[in-house]
Design a protein around this motif. Structure first.
Motif, mmCIF file in Angstrom:
data_model
loop_
_atom_site.group_PDB
_atom_site.id
_atom_site.type_symbol
_atom_site.label_atom_id
_atom_site.label_comp_id
_atom_site.label_asym_id
_atom_site.label_seq_id
_atom_site.Cartn_x
_atom_site.Cartn_y
_atom_site.Cartn_z
ATOM 1 N N GLN A 129 0.772 -1.247 0.000
ATOM 2 C CA GLN A 129 0.000 0.000 0.000
ATOM 3 C C GLN A 129 0.803 1.297 0.000
ATOM 4 O OE1 GLN A 129 -3.784 -0.307 1.908
ATOM 5 N NE2 GLN A 129 -3.285 -2.348 2.681
ATOM 6 N N TYR A 130 2.123 1.155 0.056
ATOM 7 C CA TYR A 130 2.945 2.363 -0.070
ATOM 8 C C TYR A 130 4.189 2.062 -0.896
ATOM 9 C CZ TYR A 130 0.175 4.489 3.623
ATOM 10 O OH TYR A 130 -0.860 5.001 4.351
ATOM 11 N N ALA A 131 4.421 2.878 -1.929
ATOM 12 C CA ALA A 131 5.687 2.823 -2.645
ATOM 13 C C ALA A 131 6.555 3.892 -1.977
ATOM 14 C CB ALA A 131 5.477 3.125 -4.119
ATOM 15 N N MET A 132 7.361 3.461 -1.047
ATOM 16 C CA MET A 132 8.054 4.364 -0.133
ATOM 17 C C MET A 132 7.019 5.238 0.580
ATOM 18 S SD MET A 132 11.681 6.118 -0.725
ATOM 19 C CE MET A 132 12.356 7.292 0.416
ATOM 20 N N SER A 133 6.758 6.454 0.123
ATOM 21 C CA SER A 133 5.730 7.262 0.797
ATOM 22 C C SER A 133 4.461 7.399 -0.041
ATOM 23 C CB SER A 133 6.283 8.663 1.088
ATOM 24 O OG SER A 133 6.430 9.389 -0.118
ATOM 25 N N MET A 134 4.504 6.930 -1.278
ATOM 26 C CA MET A 134 3.386 7.154 -2.203
ATOM 27 C C MET A 134 2.290 6.104 -1.982
ATOM 28 S SD MET A 134 2.475 9.076 -4.719
ATOM 29 C CE MET A 134 1.730 9.233 -6.329
ATOM 30 N N PRO A 135 1.119 6.541 -1.509
ATOM 31 C CA PRO A 135 0.056 5.553 -1.292
ATOM 32 C C PRO A 135 -0.527 5.051 -2.609
ATOM 33 C CG PRO A 135 -0.643 7.747 -0.588
ATOM 34 C CD PRO A 135 0.716 7.906 -1.181
ATOM 35 N N VAL A 136 -0.957 3.820 -2.623
ATOM 36 C CA VAL A 136 -1.509 3.251 -3.872
ATOM 37 C C VAL A 136 -2.690 4.072 -4.388
ATOM 38 C CG1 VAL A 136 -0.730 0.857 -3.727
ATOM 39 C CG2 VAL A 136 -2.786 1.531 -2.514
ATOM 40 N N GLU A 137 -3.473 4.649 -3.489
ATOM 41 C CA GLU A 137 -4.638 5.418 -3.965
ATOM 42 C C GLU A 137 -4.209 6.608 -4.819
ATOM 43 O OE1 GLU A 137 -4.349 5.432 -0.164
ATOM 44 O OE2 GLU A 137 -4.706 3.325 -0.625
ATOM 45 N N LYS A 138 -3.020 7.125 -4.543
ATOM 46 C CA LYS A 138 -2.542 8.264 -5.339
ATOM 47 C C LYS A 138 -1.767 7.820 -6.564
ATOM 48 C CE LYS A 138 -2.211 11.668 -1.630
ATOM 49 N NZ LYS A 138 -1.275 12.469 -0.811
ATOM 50 N N THR A 158 0.076 -15.661 -14.656
ATOM 51 C CA THR A 158 -1.031 -15.057 -13.909
ATOM 52 C C THR A 158 -0.459 -13.904 -13.100
ATOM 53 O OG1 THR A 158 -2.098 -17.216 -13.674
ATOM 54 C CG2 THR A 158 -2.822 -15.493 -12.155
ATOM 55 N N LEU A 159 -1.262 -12.860 -12.950
ATOM 56 C CA LEU A 159 -0.885 -11.774 -12.042
ATOM 57 C C LEU A 159 -1.696 -11.923 -10.757
ATOM 58 C CD1 LEU A 159 0.442 -9.032 -11.295
ATOM 59 C CD2 LEU A 159 -1.406 -7.902 -12.540
ATOM 60 N N VAL A 160 -0.993 -12.178 -9.672
ATOM 61 C CA VAL A 160 -1.646 -12.293 -8.370
ATOM 62 C C VAL A 160 -1.277 -11.053 -7.559
ATOM 63 C CG1 VAL A 160 -1.861 -13.633 -6.236
ATOM 64 C CG2 VAL A 160 -1.457 -14.822 -8.412
ATOM 65 N N GLU A 161 -2.272 -10.380 -7.051
ATOM 66 C CA GLU A 161 -2.014 -9.232 -6.178
ATOM 67 C C GLU A 161 -2.343 -9.645 -4.741
ATOM 68 O OE1 GLU A 161 -4.785 -6.026 -6.635
ATOM 69 O OE2 GLU A 161 -3.649 -4.668 -5.341
ATOM 70 N N ALA A 162 -1.374 -9.502 -3.862
ATOM 71 C CA ALA A 162 -1.611 -9.816 -2.447
ATOM 72 C C ALA A 162 -1.599 -8.502 -1.676
ATOM 73 C CB ALA A 162 -0.532 -10.762 -1.925
ATOM 74 N N LYS A 163 -2.745 -8.138 -1.129
ATOM 75 C CA LYS A 163 -2.817 -6.856 -0.397
ATOM 76 C C LYS A 163 -2.377 -7.065 1.044
ATOM 77 C CE LYS A 163 -5.610 -3.387 -1.102
ATOM 78 N NZ LYS A 163 -6.807 -2.535 -1.307
ATOM 79 N N THR A 164 -1.346 -6.351 1.415
ATOM 80 C CA THR A 164 -0.791 -6.509 2.750
ATOM 81 C C THR A 164 -0.445 -5.132 3.315
ATOM 82 O OG1 THR A 164 0.955 -7.625 4.007
ATOM 83 C CG2 THR A 164 1.495 -7.050 1.738
ATOM 84 N N TYR A 165 0.349 -5.096 4.362
ATOM 85 C CA TYR A 165 0.656 -3.812 4.999
ATOM 86 C C TYR A 165 2.009 -3.900 5.689
ATOM 87 C CZ TYR A 165 -0.248 0.613 7.325
ATOM 88 O OH TYR A 165 -0.184 1.927 7.734
#
Lengths: 336, 331
Positions: free
Chosen positions: A191-200, A247-254
């Motif tokens: 959910q963060y690329a360093m400081s960049m949130p995925v929503e942005k 296949t592209l698998v996305e695993a949402k974690t934190y």
């Protein structure tokens, strides 16, 4: 303590039966060992015993353990800079990992690679990568090689959410698709690329939606649920092994810790981190599940943590007693 | 005596690839339009008919992907030969080449190898203007872990490509568009020209000319011209830029007392600076009778207009002029 609903138990009933208690216990133990390794890594850094940087994956253990356990002997792994967990779940020796982290000659890379570049070529672990998306085009080559050599191997390549916005990701997924390559692309979305949130950074709901653009199946799973990750990666690997492609698998974690040692985490609140820790911690969730289905007892659960700490104590002792690389050998390994 | 067989530079490369693919099934080709099209310069023409689309792989326009595919395949037991259609486009592969191919072995403590070759045509002279005429070899010379090879003759093209494919390291193999149609003796044998062996291609006593790629051809023509005036050039072709065998260069300068370095890439930060430095730092320094000079591309993008393009890089006349000045002491 997180309470699990009967639904969850019901959902995993068959999988729990198939894996059996020993495999399930081993997976939980691995998660504990990874966490103990990283907690100690941080501690060693704070004590000034480690010279370089590190990227901790504390909170993301389920993705590493679920994915690695879904793969078979002989398969390939490529992973990323936040890669201690993947490497350990792939079967790496904690002693040699810790020695590498501490820059010792006995480390996997003889102290030349460090935290960001641990590889164990003998076990087809082709290494962690310090460049975001750097391993994704290489996976295409591995997939191509598997196809040309006509083996039944599969390549698992793990990268973060940030990597999905690099050009290399697009080139690689397209090539994997047009050539029907045996690759599992696992996007570990913390959910963060360093400081960049995925929503942005994305204007889509799920990163796995991008798979459709390349004609690949895409699936998003709860990356803090080790069995969900195991299940999705197993299916993707089986499909690849059947010759049906990637296949592209996305695993949402934190991620609980900062990006690296310099991160002041100004981009998120402490409440947010606490919310994830208290409600979605992967170790706590898996422990509860195994307690509820009677695979482990409370005592065994506590022993696993103790055992993890003991393994890491030994790894630190091994590393501290190991020799540093010899400066006279500085030119080694540039050319074959 | 039977006539020596002649091939063009492009044919020599193709024969080398065909022979390697016949004898080793790990060798395959990958690049843009290298199959039915035969490559933008026809180097791989017909190979798809012999080996099929599985071993002569046409790719989408994805240069990072091509480089990555070579790296991954090389890491897992194959011996890929990639083609970048124009050297300019290798800028799109740089991350994979510089940060992955070159470093994987070292970062992993010497426990992996990346036996791949990436072929690419560089150079100007075709009117293709600034984005299809680059000479970027020195970018790669600056990267530990890569090897850089630049053949100037059909014979060397075949033997050096074979040596590059058999080498266990990533090799950047720089061809020149204007050399593709040049002819020369090429044996049918599966011979090797070893990497890192600098060659004296013409002996002479007045001036050492170190030249690369097409500049070797031009330096030899300049040597013919100057021989009529009694000036004898010694022309040296490093052939492998990295790792560099500098001993023959230093030996030559000890003999001639003068040195001129000629390459097409721009002078500033070019390979010539390295040669000059090696000479200046060596025992040849004591033998110098003149300053060491470079003749290289102007510090400009390659222009489109034919005459401007011609004047952007060294030509036979400019080599003759510069060499004459050095020998006559008119600097």
């Amino acid at each position: 303590m997180i309470q699990l609903s009967q639904d969850v138990i019901q959902r995993y009933h068959d999988l729990i039966e198939t894996l059996g208690p020993e495999a399930l216990k081993m997976m939980l133990q691995e998660m504990h060992t990874i966490r103990a390794f990283e907690e100690r890594a941080e501690q060693l850094y704070m004590q000034g015993k480690v010279h370089g940087t590190m990227h901790l994956s504390i909170g993301q253990e389920a993705t590493a353990v679920g994915a690695a356990n879904a793969m078979q002997e002989g398969d390939y792994l490529l992973n990323h800079h936040r890669g201690h967990g993947h490497c350990m779940a792939w079967g790496a020796d904690p002693n040699r990992m810790m020695a590498e982290f501490m820059g010792k000659e006995t480390g996997y890379c003889r102290g030349r690679g460090g935290s960001m570049h641990i590889a164990d070529v003998e076990s087809n672990n082709l290494g962690a990568n310090g460049i975001v998306a750097g391993g994704i085009p290489i996976a295409v080559g591995v997939g191509l090689s598997i196809k040309m050599r006509r083996t039944s191997q599969v390549c698992l390549v793990i990268f973060g959410d940030g990597a999905a916005n690099e050009g290399a990701f697009h080139e690689a997924l397209n090539m994997a698709s047009i050539w029907t390559l045996p690759i599992v692309f696992l996007c570990e979305n913390n959910q963060y690329a360093m400081s960049m949130p995925v929503e942005k950074a994305f204007n889509i709901e799920k990163i796995s939606q991008r798979a459709a653009a390349y004609g690949l199946p895409g699936v998003t799973v709860d990356g803090n649920d080790v069995l969900a990750v195991y299940s999705a990666v197993s299916q993707a690997a089986a499909r690849a092994r059947r010759g049906e492609g990637a296949t592209l698998v996305e695993a949402k974690t934190y991620r609980y810790k900062g990006h690296s040692k310099s991160d002041k985490q100004a981009y998120r609140s402490r409440e947010e981190v606490r919310y994830w820790q208290e409600n979605f911690d992967p170790i706590m969730r898996f422990t509860n599940l195994l307690l509820m289905v009677g695979v482990i007892t409370e005592t065994e659960a506590a022993q696993m943590r103790e055992r993890a700490v003991a393994i890491i104590d030994e790894a630190v002792a091994f590393s501290e007693a190991s020799p540093a690389p010899n400066v006279a050998d500085i030119m080694d390994g540039v050319y074959a | 005596m039977p006539e020596l067989r002649e091939l063009t530079y492009a044919e020599a490369l193709r024969e080398c690839m065909r022979q390697l693919m016949e004898e080793d099934e790990r060798v395959f080709l990958i690049g843009e339009d290298i199959g039915v099209y035969g490559g933008a310069f026809g180097v791989t023409a017909g190979l798809i008919d012999l080996f099929g689309a599985e071993r002569v792989i046409d790719t989408p326009i994805s240069e990072a992907g091509i480089a990555g595919a070579c790296i991954g395949a090389a890491l897992t037991g194959m011996r890929p030969i990639g083609e970048i259609q124009f050297m300019d486009f290798v800028t799109l592969s740089m991350e994979q080449l510089v940060l992955q191919a070159a470093k994987v072995r070292f970062m992993f403590g010497g426990k992996a190898s990346v036996p791949m070759v990436l072929r690419m045509p560089g150079g100007s002279g075709t009117g293709a203007a600034a984005q299809h005429s680059e000479s970027l070899e020195n970018w790669f010379v600056h990267v530990p872990g890569l090897k850089v090879v630049m053949p100037s003759t059909p014979y060397d093209a075949k033997g050096l490509l074979r040596a590059s494919v058999l080498d266990n390291n990533p090799v950047i193999f720089v061809e020149h568009k204007l050399l593709y149609k040049t002819k020369g003796h090429v044996p049918e044998d599966r011979y090797i020209v070893p990497l890192s062996q600098t060659k004296v291609v013409r002996e002479g006593k007045h001036l050492t000319v170190v030249a690369t790629s097409i500049m070797v051809v031009r330096a030899l023509q300049a040597a013919e011209e100057l021989a009529k005036e009694g000036i004898e050039l010694e022309v040296i072709d490093p052939r492998t830029l990295k790792p560099l065998d500098d001993a023959p260069i230093i030996e030559s300068v000890k003999k001639t007392g003068r040195a001129l370095v000629v390459h097409e890439a721009v002078e500033m930060g070019g390979f010539g600076g390295e040669i000059v430095a090696r000479i200046a730092a060596s025992e040849a320094f004591d033998y110098l009778e003149a300053p060491i000079r470079r003749l290289a591309g102007l510090d400009i993008p390659i222009p489109y207009n034919r005459e401007l393009e011609y004047h952007a890089v060294p030509q036979v006349e400019s080599i003759v002029r510069e060499a004459r000045k050095l020998v006559r002491g008119e600097y």
